[in-house]
Enzyme design. Structure first.
Site, PDB file in Angstrom:
ATOM      1  N   TYR A  48      -5.307   5.987  -8.999  1.00 18.96           N
ATOM      2  CA  TYR A  48      -6.524   5.263  -8.609  1.00 18.96           C
ATOM      3  C   TYR A  48      -7.737   5.785  -9.367  1.00 18.96           C
ATOM      4  CZ  TYR A  48      -4.046   3.039  -4.745  1.00 18.96           C
ATOM      5  OH  TYR A  48      -3.168   2.278  -4.003  1.00 18.96           O
TER       6      TYR A  48
ATOM      7  N   CYS B 149       0.816  -1.217   0.000  1.00 16.80           N
ATOM      8  CA  CYS B 149       0.000   0.000   0.000  1.00 16.80           C
ATOM      9  C   CYS B 149       0.851   1.270   0.000  1.00 16.80           C
ATOM     10  CB  CYS B 149      -0.919  -0.001   1.216  1.00 16.80           C
ATOM     11  SG  CYS B 149      -1.826   1.535   1.458  1.00 16.80           S
TER      12      CYS B 149
END
Length: 321
Positions: free
Chosen positions: A191, A60
């Site tokens: 994203y 992440c």
């Protein structure tokens, strides 16, 4: 419209809209709570070495920031570290990498247990990083942008003597503006490309992403780091996206105008940071690929993880500095 990876975070026009951070407590020497106490009436937890645990995932980018900053500031012995598995299912992040599948300090198998211990009614997506109080098992914060800034400012008492100043007071106005641009167009921009469910939403995110990368490349053509001759928080935030670009975002998120290795200035800059102590040693390309390609079934329903690209170039001379 295409199927959304996270339907609760997808707008009507197909844009990905990231959920807000639920827990925004802060650890600070200004807390009025006694040692061992909970948050004061302003949500401020007492500053104590050894009390808090940083939960992160190697895959992440948001959690990776906190891991890098913790290392650069010399806080490894002050804030303990728990690592979740890169493969996340409907139950969320799990401690499958630990013996018997439980975090050895918190004693939980899933990070969601700490979330629900803090807010039994929580129904949002469980995210990392999370700073957890080991005395109560409650989440202090999952507010990733504020967390790293607090490590630089509120935790200064515990910094190593040679720790860098990642958030210099005199540079904060410019730093804050630059980091906001990087967040909108790059950190979250990849994203917005990958999780878009309409062509228009994707197109807009793609154009903003590469326009910002071009601007950053121009900025870095005349200076070693984003703010000059010293590494700051902005460099940490940009690095965690760049280091994932070719192994995940270029293919998986369709950010494919160019690979990072085809953008000379940014590629050299990223290698410079990668080869700096505290950066490259925290990167795990295998876990990054397994997470992105193995958990986003709306984007990659086969969950096949690519074997490439070749990452050996990260250790080649960068020619900067």
């Amino acid at each position: 419209m295409a199927r959304a990876q996270f339907s609760a975070e997808t707008a009507g026009g197909g844009q990905f809209v990231r959920q807000p951070n639920r827990f925004t407590g802060r650890v600070t020497p200004h807390s009025t709570s006694p040692e061992g106490g909970g948050p004061d009436d302003q949500g401020r937890w007492p500053l104590e070495a050894g009390r808090y645990r940083l939960i992160w995932c190697k895959a992440c980018p948001w959690a990776h920031r906190a891991r890098i900053v913790r290392t650069l500031l010399g806080l490894e012995d002050v804030i303990s570290l728990g690592t979740v598995d890169p493969i996340r299912d409907e139950r969320g992040w799990r401690f499958a990498l630990d013996p018997d599948g439980f975090d050895p300090v918190l004693g939980i198998g899933f990070l969601s247990e700490a979330y629900l211990a803090t807010d039994p009614d929580y129904t949002g997506r469980v995210t990392v990083p999370a700073l957890v109080d080991t005395l109560t098992g409650r989440v202090v914060t999952n507010d990733y942008p504020q967390l790293t800034l607090d490590l630089s400012t509120e935790w200064r008492r515990f910094h190593s003597p040679d720790a860098p100043d990642l958030y210099p007071v005199e540079l904060r106005p410019e730093l804050d503006a630059l980091m906001a641009e990087i967040h909108a167009d790059v950190n979250n921009g990849v994203y917005r490309c990958g999780f878009a469910t309409s062509q228009q939403a994707y197109d807009e995110a793609y154009e903003a992403l590469f326009a910002r990368l071009d601007a950053l490349s121009e900025r870095l053509s005349g200076r070693r780091y984003l703010m000059g001759d010293a590494i700051t928080e902005a460099d940490v935030r940009l690095f965690t996206t760049l280091v994932r670009f070719d192994v995940a975002y270029h293919g998986h998120f369709k950010c494919n105008r160019q690979k990072l290795t085809e953008m000379p200035v940014l590629w050299a800059y990223a290698r410079d940071l990668f080869q700096t102590p505290g950066f490259g040693g925290t990167v795990d390309f295998d876990q990054i690929k397994r997470h992105y390609y193995g958990t986003h079934e709306a984007i990659n329903p086969t969950r096949i993880v690519p074997l490439g690209p070749d990452t050996s170039g990260w250790t080649t001379p960068h020619g900067r500095g």
